[in-house]
Design a protein around this motif. Sequence first.
Motif: not given
Length: 320
Positions: A265-282
């Motif tokens: 398991l790792a993280i591939g957060a999809d930053f700048d590739g998706c419209e909405a992330l969980p609350e508090g993610f900017s």
Amino acid sequence: MKYFDLHCDTLWECYEMRKNLRENDLFIDKSKIAGFEEYVQFFALFCGARPPQPIPGRRALLDLPEEQRLGAMLDTAREQFSRNRDWLYQCFSAEDLQSPDRRGRAAAFLSIEGAELLCSEEHLRRAYDAGVRMVTLSWNGRNRYACGAATDNDEGLSQAGKALVRRLVGMGVILDVSHLSDAGFWDVCVETEAPFAASHSNSRTVCPHCRNLTDLQFSEMVRRGGLVGLNLYNNFLRDDGQRATLTDAVRHIEHFCALGGQDILAIGADFDGCEALPEGFSTVADITRLAEELRRLGYPQSTIDGLFYANAGRFIERML
Ligand SMILES: [Zn+2]
């Protein structure tokens, strides 16, 4: 903390919206990553979608002839990496990550999201020489190699797709099955015994979205010693229209761990590739909130270190 992220579309934003990696209103730039003790990012060269607010006069990637799109994205990567080399170092291999030349700078790898960027053998060569080390066979649509899960989950790889799988494995490029149809996933498994990645995909049992992995697929990746990056896109975390929270992300992690996957398991957060992330993610810096939540829930530090950095690091060492 150390952070290794398998997928972002920040370079596409740089191309389409004329932004700079140094300072921007996106998720990733120099100041936003400054708090990490170590930061490694796979930057995707995206095959293109319609930008929500195109810049007047700017030719969108999709308006270029197909065979020119790879070049346009490679030029963007080259330009951004060159302008930001005081804090960002491009890696072509696992060895580069450890290289003294890096001098503590953040590390960037290149990947391709949507193999339609690869129109010919010459394109593939050019991508490899520029440092592309991971390729998704499709994006959401159908291309000459494969079909995306969002278009038809029962359509497998074409003959060209099967040949591309063998070619990429032979070149030492990581296959990425995120976005690929279910039938395509199993075709990949027939074509190669090599471990592969799903750079930004979650669990379909926890959130029944076609973009997420079934338990059978995930278990096959565990068997092979693959790598799965947790995607923070709201709609892949939960499917009831509610805003996702860190708890939703943890449910996917829990489920994957229950399937014996804690080491892949790792993280591939999809930053700048998706419209909405969980609350508090900017910004990317907010990933520390997920680590804090796991600590609060009593996850061992070794599991947390594995998820955010070490598992991806080990995989890269084995593959690149
Ligand atoms: Zn994607």
